[in-house]
Design an enzyme around this catalytic site. Sequence first.
Site, PDB file in Angstrom:
ATOM      1  CE  LYS A   1      -1.888   0.555   0.832  1.00  0.00           C
ATOM      2  NZ  LYS A   1      -0.693   1.739   0.627  1.00  0.00           N
TER       3      LYS A   1
ATOM      4  CG  ASN B   1       6.204   5.515   0.186  1.00  0.00           C
ATOM      5  OD1 ASN B   1       7.377   6.493   0.838  1.00  0.00           O
ATOM      6  ND2 ASN B   1       6.284   4.822  -0.216  1.00  0.00           N
ATOM      7  CB  THR B   2       5.173  10.614  -1.059  1.00  0.00           C
ATOM      8  OG1 THR B   2       4.721   9.685  -1.370  1.00  0.00           O
ATOM      9  CG2 THR B   2       5.986  11.109  -2.360  1.00  0.00           C
TER      10      THR B   2
ATOM     11  CB  ALA C   1      -2.973   7.646   0.056  1.00  0.00           C
ATOM     12  N   GLY C   2      -2.081  10.204   1.687  1.00  0.00           N
ATOM     13  CA  GLY C   2      -2.499  11.903   1.591  1.00  0.00           C
ATOM     14  C   GLY C   2      -2.113  12.844   2.757  1.00  0.00           C
TER      15      GLY C   2
ATOM     16  N   GLY D   1       0.217  10.394  -2.414  1.00  0.00           N
ATOM     17  CA  GLY D   1       1.319  11.498  -2.904  1.00  0.00           C
ATOM     18  C   GLY D   1       0.833  12.796  -2.720  1.00  0.00           C
TER      19      GLY D   1
END
Lengths: 255, 322
Positions: free
Chosen positions: A94, A204-205, A182-183, A155
């Site tokens: 990635k 992830n976050t 992301a987001g 994040g």
Amino acid sequence: MQLYGTEISSRLLLGTAQYPSPAILTQAIEASGCEIVTVSLRRETADGSGAGFWDVLRATGKHILPNTAGCHSVAEAVTTAHMAREIFGTRWIKLEIIGHADNLAPDVFALVEAARVLSEDGFQVFPYTTDDLVVGEKLLTAGCEVLMPWGAPIGSGQGLRTPDALRAMRAHFPETLLIVDAGIGRPSDAVQAMELGMDAVLLNTAVAKAGDPVGMARAMSLALDAGRAGRRADPMEPRDMAVPSTPVLGLAELG
Amino acid sequence: MITIAGGGLAGLASAVEIARRGAAVRLFEAGPEIGASSVARFAGGMLAPWCERESAEEAVISLGAMAADWWGGITPVSRRGTLVVAPERDRAELTRFARRTSAFRRVNGSEIDVLEPALAGRFSQGLMFDQEAHLNPRQALQDLEKAAHGLGVDIVLGTKAPAKVDLDCTGIAADLPELRPVRGEMAILSCPDVLITRTIRLLHPRMPLYLVPRGDRVYMIGATMIESSSTRPPTVRSLSDMLNAAFTLHPAFAEAAVLETGAGLRPAFPDNLPRLVERNGSLHLNGLYRHGFLLAPAMATKVANTLIPETYDADHRQSKSA
């Protein structure tokens, strides 16, 4: 879906950073039903062994997608990719090259260059990019078979800030695998991404920093299923006029 | 005679608890002096179970609540609580932290000004954890060694322990399944311009910081959490993040002197909680992770209960009949 020739059925790719503990991470991975987990390499891990944490990830039996998180240049990212290939024995990478300190936007110029260098070297590149169509085209020319547009800054949990741009990407790259990276903050964001026709979501976050990461992993998995099923079921178009859902024919005539 | 391998925090605390029950103890420390090779040297020394609960299991509270009293009998403990603040733009972090923790009171800007005048006008809201405390880790290790000596513990320095001991407390050097290193980096600053009297946690989405006063306007700041076994000195990236965060807490830290930087490997099990494990005939106390000073007292007590069950039974009966 086929990711560089590997058949993957789950539409969720899960990041492995920031969890309260590896034990909770392992449970979250299970609950999410994902088949791919991402892991970031930092230089610190190079001169140490990275050790126990990687054993935890390997023990999950999932495909490992190493990333170049935190890299700011082509050279850095290429070095990290080589490290990752050696450590995890995978050609997947990635590719993430940060261009701006505040919003962690990708440096798309360095990204295209690094994607070309790595693809020529036999890597199978998953580029973290913006929703820009021109950049997407150049990444495909550079050898990528997958595009990973951001939904919002990494994040931030803001959800999809530019759904129209993602819709345009879907229309412009009908045959390319698109993974929102992301987001994503809430399950509703994941539903929206799938309804827009994205092939998968990487997050992830949103899971790691939830009060109950395992519960959120499950919720995200359900959301992806719901969004994808909804898209395939061909949803109705919104309209201005109200339409009663009860029949008007055959009403009893009073008096 | 109870034999212990490792004169770090876990080994010394266990030695003290065992010796307190009247058993003879011999402790082997491979290093030339106590604390020299212990990861506890780099610890913050926070006794902050309620704050730690933000990202740790409930056990940090149930095991850690007694730590301040235990340490109070060994070394000076500063019971001034923990003040948690966030920059204005990161107020959401404060909301999240409050949702995940308990035993705090909300404080506004003027209350913060009274608690820590040096921070006056800098933060409009915070969380105050009154029951929390801190100590000075290096002083505490020395005082713990003194306490052990006082109880007749035989500390053998510069000597590797025999292969089989009753208790193994060798931290990351121990060969235990599932034990992994988590690297932490810290710095010690001297800042004559700023007087802060209690532990401060500055919440930040990227680089949360804690600052622990060491007295004489010397402060420890930390700490990173990196899944790595690297023992090299702190990286510029980590230090720059930490120092920037200190600067955010108070701009006068720009003029602080960096007295020391350091990195250590915390031993941790998958749930990030310590364990007592039987392996190859030795009992192991390990996996104190980032909670060494907080959880060592409770775990040392468990060790003593395990190795000297008669005393435990006797004590238990006594307290029952009392």
